[in-house]
Design a protein around this motif. Structure first.
Motif, PDB file in Angstrom:
ATOM      1  N   VAL A 142       0.838  -1.199   0.000  1.00  0.00           N
ATOM      2  CA  VAL A 142       0.000   0.000   0.000  1.00  0.00           C
ATOM      3  C   VAL A 142       0.874   1.250   0.000  1.00  0.00           C
ATOM      4  O   VAL A 142       0.564   2.240  -0.674  1.00  0.00           O
ATOM      5  CB  VAL A 142      -0.968  -0.035   1.208  1.00  0.00           C
ATOM      6  N   ARG A 143       1.986   1.231   0.731  1.00  0.00           N
ATOM      7  CA  ARG A 143       2.903   2.385   0.722  1.00  0.00           C
ATOM      8  C   ARG A 143       3.503   2.609  -0.664  1.00  0.00           C
ATOM      9  O   ARG A 143       3.652   3.753  -1.111  1.00  0.00           O
ATOM     10  CB  ARG A 143       4.013   2.176   1.744  1.00  0.00           C
ATOM     11  N   ARG A 144       3.867   1.535  -1.341  1.00  0.00           N
ATOM     12  CA  ARG A 144       4.387   1.673  -2.705  1.00  0.00           C
ATOM     13  C   ARG A 144       3.337   2.249  -3.639  1.00  0.00           C
ATOM     14  O   ARG A 144       3.637   3.092  -4.493  1.00  0.00           O
ATOM     15  CB  ARG A 144       4.874   0.320  -3.233  1.00  0.00           C
ATOM     16  N   MET A 145       2.088   1.788  -3.477  1.00  0.00           N
ATOM     17  CA  MET A 145       1.011   2.334  -4.298  1.00  0.00           C
ATOM     18  C   MET A 145       0.830   3.822  -4.007  1.00  0.00           C
ATOM     19  O   MET A 145       0.608   4.632  -4.911  1.00  0.00           O
ATOM     20  CB  MET A 145      -0.295   1.583  -4.034  1.00  0.00           C
ATOM     21  N   ALA A 146       0.934   4.206  -2.738  1.00  0.00           N
ATOM     22  CA  ALA A 146       0.798   5.616  -2.366  1.00  0.00           C
ATOM     23  C   ALA A 146       1.920   6.428  -2.990  1.00  0.00           C
ATOM     24  O   ALA A 146       1.679   7.550  -3.482  1.00  0.00           O
ATOM     25  CB  ALA A 146       0.813   5.760  -0.845  1.00  0.00           C
ATOM     26  N   ASN A 147       3.126   5.917  -2.972  1.00  0.00           N
ATOM     27  CA  ASN A 147       4.241   6.650  -3.583  1.00  0.00           C
ATOM     28  C   ASN A 147       4.061   6.772  -5.088  1.00  0.00           C
ATOM     29  O   ASN A 147       4.461   7.781  -5.677  1.00  0.00           O
ATOM     30  CB  ASN A 147       5.568   5.959  -3.266  1.00  0.00           C
ATOM     31  N   ASP A 148       3.487   5.764  -5.724  1.00  0.00           N
ATOM     32  CA  ASP A 148       3.244   5.828  -7.164  1.00  0.00           C
ATOM     33  C   ASP A 148       2.220   6.908  -7.523  1.00  0.00           C
ATOM     34  O   ASP A 148       2.328   7.571  -8.561  1.00  0.00           O
ATOM     35  CB  ASP A 148       2.770   4.474  -7.701  1.00  0.00           C
ATOM     36  N   HIS A 149       1.202   7.104  -6.661  1.00  0.00           N
ATOM     37  CA  HIS A 149       0.122   8.053  -6.943  1.00  0.00           C
ATOM     38  C   HIS A 149       0.347   9.405  -6.284  1.00  0.00           C
ATOM     39  O   HIS A 149      -0.536  10.274  -6.357  1.00  0.00           O
ATOM     40  CB  HIS A 149      -1.223   7.477  -6.483  1.00  0.00           C
ATOM     41  N   ALA A 150       1.466   9.617  -5.628  1.00  0.00           N
ATOM     42  CA  ALA A 150       1.694  10.855  -4.871  1.00  0.00           C
ATOM     43  C   ALA A 150       1.679  12.089  -5.768  1.00  0.00           C
ATOM     44  O   ALA A 150       1.170  13.136  -5.372  1.00  0.00           O
ATOM     45  CB  ALA A 150       3.009  10.768  -4.116  1.00  0.00           C
ATOM     46  N   HIS A 151       2.214  12.019  -6.959  1.00  0.00           N
ATOM     47  CA  HIS A 151       2.288  13.190  -7.829  1.00  0.00           C
ATOM     48  C   HIS A 151       0.989  13.428  -8.597  1.00  0.00           C
ATOM     49  O   HIS A 151       0.577  14.577  -8.781  1.00  0.00           O
ATOM     50  CB  HIS A 151       3.447  13.053  -8.818  1.00  0.00           C
ATOM     51  N   SER A 152       0.332  12.365  -9.023  1.00  0.00           N
ATOM     52  CA  SER A 152      -0.863  12.546  -9.846  1.00  0.00           C
ATOM     53  C   SER A 152      -2.131  12.710  -9.009  1.00  0.00           C
ATOM     54  O   SER A 152      -3.011  13.494  -9.367  1.00  0.00           O
ATOM     55  CB  SER A 152      -1.031  11.367 -10.806  1.00  0.00           C
ATOM     56  N   GLN A 153      -2.233  11.981  -7.897  1.00  0.00           N
ATOM     57  CA  GLN A 153      -3.438  12.028  -7.062  1.00  0.00           C
ATOM     58  C   GLN A 153      -3.021  12.105  -5.588  1.00  0.00           C
ATOM     59  O   GLN A 153      -3.000  11.096  -4.880  1.00  0.00           O
ATOM     60  CB  GLN A 153      -4.304  10.799  -7.304  1.00  0.00           C
ATOM     61  N   PRO A 154      -2.721  13.279  -5.085  1.00  0.00           N
ATOM     62  CA  PRO A 154      -2.222  13.391  -3.714  1.00  0.00           C
ATOM     63  C   PRO A 154      -3.238  12.985  -2.645  1.00  0.00           C
ATOM     64  O   PRO A 154      -2.860  12.433  -1.608  1.00  0.00           O
ATOM     65  CB  PRO A 154      -1.845  14.863  -3.567  1.00  0.00           C
ATOM     66  N   SER A 155      -4.504  13.204  -2.895  1.00  0.00           N
ATOM     67  CA  SER A 155      -5.491  12.820  -1.883  1.00  0.00           C
ATOM     68  C   SER A 155      -5.587  11.292  -1.773  1.00  0.00           C
ATOM     69  O   SER A 155      -5.715  10.751  -0.674  1.00  0.00           O
ATOM     70  CB  SER A 155      -6.857  13.419  -2.196  1.00  0.00           C
ATOM     71  N   LEU A 156      -5.530  10.603  -2.909  1.00  0.00           N
ATOM     72  CA  LEU A 156      -5.534   9.137  -2.889  1.00  0.00           C
ATOM     73  C   LEU A 156      -4.288   8.614  -2.186  1.00  0.00           C
ATOM     74  O   LEU A 156      -4.366   7.665  -1.384  1.00  0.00           O
ATOM     75  CB  LEU A 156      -5.606   8.587  -4.312  1.00  0.00           C
ATOM     76  N   ALA A 157      -3.147   9.251  -2.435  1.00  0.00           N
ATOM     77  CA  ALA A 157      -1.912   8.839  -1.783  1.00  0.00           C
ATOM     78  C   ALA A 157      -2.006   9.021  -0.274  1.00  0.00           C
ATOM     79  O   ALA A 157      -1.542   8.170   0.498  1.00  0.00           O
ATOM     80  CB  ALA A 157      -0.737   9.625  -2.348  1.00  0.00           C
ATOM     81  N   ALA A 158      -2.640  10.102   0.149  1.00  0.00           N
ATOM     82  CA  ALA A 158      -2.796  10.332   1.595  1.00  0.00           C
ATOM     83  C   ALA A 158      -3.692   9.263   2.214  1.00  0.00           C
ATOM     84  O   ALA A 158      -3.409   8.745   3.314  1.00  0.00           O
ATOM     85  CB  ALA A 158      -3.371  11.724   1.842  1.00  0.00           C
ATOM     86  N   GLU A 159      -4.763   8.909   1.536  1.00  0.00           N
ATOM     87  CA  GLU A 159      -5.650   7.861   2.054  1.00  0.00           C
ATOM     88  C   GLU A 159      -4.928   6.512   2.109  1.00  0.00           C
ATOM     89  O   GLU A 159      -5.098   5.743   3.061  1.00  0.00           O
ATOM     90  CB  GLU A 159      -6.897   7.755   1.184  1.00  0.00           C
ATOM     91  N   LEU A 160      -4.139   6.240   1.092  1.00  0.00           N
ATOM     92  CA  LEU A 160      -3.409   4.968   1.085  1.00  0.00           C
ATOM     93  C   LEU A 160      -2.380   4.916   2.218  1.00  0.00           C
ATOM     94  O   LEU A 160      -2.202   3.891   2.861  1.00  0.00           O
ATOM     95  CB  LEU A 160      -2.719   4.756  -0.273  1.00  0.00           C
ATOM     96  N   ARG A 161      -1.734   6.056   2.476  1.00  0.00           N
ATOM     97  CA  ARG A 161      -0.794   6.091   3.601  1.00  0.00           C
ATOM     98  C   ARG A 161      -1.512   5.901   4.926  1.00  0.00           C
ATOM     99  O   ARG A 161      -0.984   5.289   5.844  1.00  0.00           O
ATOM    100  CB  ARG A 161      -0.016   7.399   3.574  1.00  0.00           C
ATOM    101  N   LEU A 162      -2.724   6.463   5.024  1.00  0.00           N
ATOM    102  CA  LEU A 162      -3.520   6.288   6.233  1.00  0.00           C
ATOM    103  C   LEU A 162      -3.872   4.805   6.425  1.00  0.00           C
ATOM    104  O   LEU A 162      -3.794   4.282   7.547  1.00  0.00           O
ATOM    105  CB  LEU A 162      -4.796   7.126   6.148  1.00  0.00           C
ATOM    106  N   LEU A 163      -4.270   4.159   5.333  1.00  0.00           N
ATOM    107  CA  LEU A 163      -4.585   2.727   5.416  1.00  0.00           C
ATOM    108  C   LEU A 163      -3.347   1.895   5.781  1.00  0.00           C
ATOM    109  O   LEU A 163      -3.452   0.925   6.525  1.00  0.00           O
ATOM    110  CB  LEU A 163      -5.156   2.228   4.076  1.00  0.00           C
ATOM    111  N   ALA A 164      -2.196   2.285   5.250  1.00  0.00           N
ATOM    112  CA  ALA A 164      -0.975   1.528   5.529  1.00  0.00           C
ATOM    113  C   ALA A 164      -0.541   1.691   6.979  1.00  0.00           C
ATOM    114  O   ALA A 164       0.088   0.803   7.551  1.00  0.00           O
ATOM    115  CB  ALA A 164       0.151   1.985   4.604  1.00  0.00           C
ATOM    116  N   GLY A 165      -0.908   2.800   7.594  1.00  0.00           N
ATOM    117  CA  GLY A 165      -0.509   3.049   8.979  1.00  0.00           C
ATOM    118  C   GLY A 165      -1.358   2.288   9.996  1.00  0.00           C
ATOM    119  O   GLY A 165      -0.985   2.188  11.163  1.00  0.00           O
TER     120      GLY A 165
END
Length: 105
Positions: free
Chosen positions: A80-103
């Motif tokens: 999930v963290r890798r997915m968040a890093n992949d989407h960090a530039h294009s979709q920052p809100s999705l990346a934030a949610e994914l980081r929240l889920l990974a935590g």
């Protein structure tokens, strides 16, 4: 011509044939041994596999259920963290949610 003249080539031919057979038998003996060994290995394959698995268990024992579950969770969090890093530039809100889920635990 004497009778001895006809007998001598026949004796030489018999001697050469026996030497040839002996050489062929000496060459085939290791192949027969390897064939017998391969046959025994195939016949006793379950026994060999059990011995190899027991040796592997001595070297590297199986992890407990709790350890395997923790490792699986950790691998999922990394994914999930890798997915968040992949989407960090294009979709920052999705990346934030994914980081929240990974935590989460």
């Amino acid at each position: 011509m004497s009778l001895f003249a006809f007998a001598l080539p026949a004796e030489i031919a018999l001697f050469d044939a026996s030497a040839l057979l002996a050489a062929a038998a000496a060459a085939l003996r290791p192949l027969l041994g390897l064939g017998a060994l391969a046959t025994l290995m195939v016949y006793f394959k379950p026994l060999w596999m059990g011995v190899l698995r027991a040796a592997l268990m001595l070297i590297k024992p199986r992890k407990s259920l709790d350890q395997r579950i923790a490792r699986s969770k950790f691998n999922g969090q990394q994914l999930v963290r890798r997915m968040a890093n992949d989407h960090a530039h294009s979709q920052p809100s999705l990346a934030a949610e994914l980081r929240l889920l990974a935590g989460r635990d």
